[in-house]
Design a protein around this motif. Structure first.
Motif, PDB file in Angstrom:
ATOM      1  N   GLU A  13      59.080  56.300  71.292  1.00  0.00           N
ATOM      2  CA  GLU A  13      58.348  55.155  70.766  1.00  0.00           C
ATOM      3  C   GLU A  13      57.559  54.480  71.880  1.00  0.00           C
ATOM      4  O   GLU A  13      58.117  54.034  72.868  1.00  0.00           O
ATOM      5  CB  GLU A  13      59.339  54.177  70.152  1.00  0.00           C
ATOM      6  N   TYR A  16      55.593  49.285  68.975  1.00  0.00           N
ATOM      7  CA  TYR A  16      56.297  48.759  67.799  1.00  0.00           C
ATOM      8  C   TYR A  16      55.726  47.387  67.514  1.00  0.00           C
ATOM      9  O   TYR A  16      55.678  46.530  68.389  1.00  0.00           O
ATOM     10  CB  TYR A  16      57.800  48.656  68.053  1.00  0.00           C
ATOM     11  N   ARG A  29      54.144  48.654  62.294  1.00  0.00           N
ATOM     12  CA  ARG A  29      53.296  49.711  62.845  1.00  0.00           C
ATOM     13  C   ARG A  29      54.058  50.294  64.029  1.00  0.00           C
ATOM     14  O   ARG A  29      54.353  49.591  64.986  1.00  0.00           O
ATOM     15  CB  ARG A  29      51.947  49.183  63.291  1.00  0.00           C
ATOM     16  N   ARG A  31      54.371  53.739  66.699  1.00  0.00           N
ATOM     17  CA  ARG A  31      53.716  54.938  67.223  1.00  0.00           C
ATOM     18  C   ARG A  31      54.696  55.715  68.089  1.00  0.00           C
ATOM     19  O   ARG A  31      55.298  55.159  68.997  1.00  0.00           O
ATOM     20  CB  ARG A  31      52.498  54.557  68.047  1.00  0.00           C
ATOM     21  N   TRP A  32      54.833  56.993  67.772  1.00  0.00           N
ATOM     22  CA  TRP A  32      55.647  57.904  68.577  1.00  0.00           C
ATOM     23  C   TRP A  32      54.737  58.965  69.178  1.00  0.00           C
ATOM     24  O   TRP A  32      53.822  59.456  68.516  1.00  0.00           O
ATOM     25  CB  TRP A  32      56.687  58.618  67.726  1.00  0.00           C
ATOM     26  N   ARG A  33      55.010  59.325  70.433  1.00  0.00           N
ATOM     27  CA  ARG A  33      54.302  60.422  71.095  1.00  0.00           C
ATOM     28  C   ARG A  33      55.360  61.371  71.650  1.00  0.00           C
ATOM     29  O   ARG A  33      56.215  60.967  72.428  1.00  0.00           O
ATOM     30  CB  ARG A  33      53.401  59.923  72.228  1.00  0.00           C
ATOM     31  N   LYS A  49      51.615  63.432  67.712  1.00  0.00           N
ATOM     32  CA  LYS A  49      51.295  62.016  67.552  1.00  0.00           C
ATOM     33  C   LYS A  49      51.743  61.627  66.154  1.00  0.00           C
ATOM     34  O   LYS A  49      51.181  62.091  65.164  1.00  0.00           O
ATOM     35  CB  LYS A  49      49.792  61.820  67.725  1.00  0.00           C
ATOM     36  N   ASP A  51      52.528  58.443  63.610  1.00  0.00           N
ATOM     37  CA  ASP A  51      52.283  57.027  63.357  1.00  0.00           C
ATOM     38  C   ASP A  51      52.914  56.628  62.033  1.00  0.00           C
ATOM     39  O   ASP A  51      52.726  57.308  61.022  1.00  0.00           O
ATOM     40  CB  ASP A  51      50.782  56.719  63.314  1.00  0.00           C
ATOM     41  N   SER A  79      51.748  59.485  59.379  1.00  0.00           N
ATOM     42  CA  SER A  79      50.719  60.474  59.696  1.00  0.00           C
ATOM     43  C   SER A  79      51.142  61.223  60.955  1.00  0.00           C
ATOM     44  O   SER A  79      51.606  60.631  61.930  1.00  0.00           O
ATOM     45  CB  SER A  79      49.354  59.808  59.885  1.00  0.00           C
TER      46      SER A  79
END
Length: 156
Positions: A13, A16, A29, A31-33, A49, A51, A79
């Motif tokens: 993460e 956040y 919202r 986001r993980w990478r 990626k 989201d 996504s």
């Protein structure tokens, strides 16, 4: 985790965000990478990626098998984008012979073409399995029947 092992567990993460609107609904919202080296390769790497967007999340109580349980209700959008990274350590740029873009394109389009296509197919299958696992966990429709998950089910 793209930054190494943050927090000891390799948390993917990087972002956040939570917002509470006037009606009490929450928006998230996230986001993980994620990175993965297939077959311990030094040249290829998979980059994912992921989201998450949740809208109008509210805590509710439901009756399940005679017990009152707390849960959340809302809408979620996940996504996933994935791509194959070549020479992610930039070792070819540090070599005099391989520094030329012409030589790099020659190797990638002629010598490594089958391996690159094989890794693309493998990445596609990996992301497709991830998508089906997410759909199975959320009890959504999938194109084919998935086997039972390894982890136990949570929730209702």
């Amino acid at each position: 985790d793209i930054y190494g092992h943050r927090g000891g567990e390799g948390n993917p993460e990087i972002f956040y965000f939570e917002r509470v609107n006037a009606s009490g609904g929450r928006e998230h919202r996230i986001r993980w990478r994620c990175l993965m080296n297939p077959r311990n390769s030094e040249y290829y790497r998979y980059f994912l990626k992921i989201d998450f967007l949740t809208i109008n999340m509210k805590s509710i109580e439901v009756m399940h098998q005679g017990y009152k349980m707390k849960t959340d209700r809302g809408d979620i959008t996940i996504s996933i984008a994935a791509w194959l990274q070549l020479d992610y350590k930039n070792e070819w740029d540090n070599t005099n012979f391989l520094r030329s873009k012409f030589i790099q394109n020659l190797f990638r389009n002629r010598v490594y073409k089958e391996q690159i296509e094989s890794h693309k197919v493998d990445l596609y299958k990996t992301v497709y399995r991830l998508q089906n696992t997410i759909k199975q966990y959320l009890k959504l429709k999938t194109l084919y029947e998935m086997p039972k998950p390894f982890h136990p089910e949570k929730g209702l």
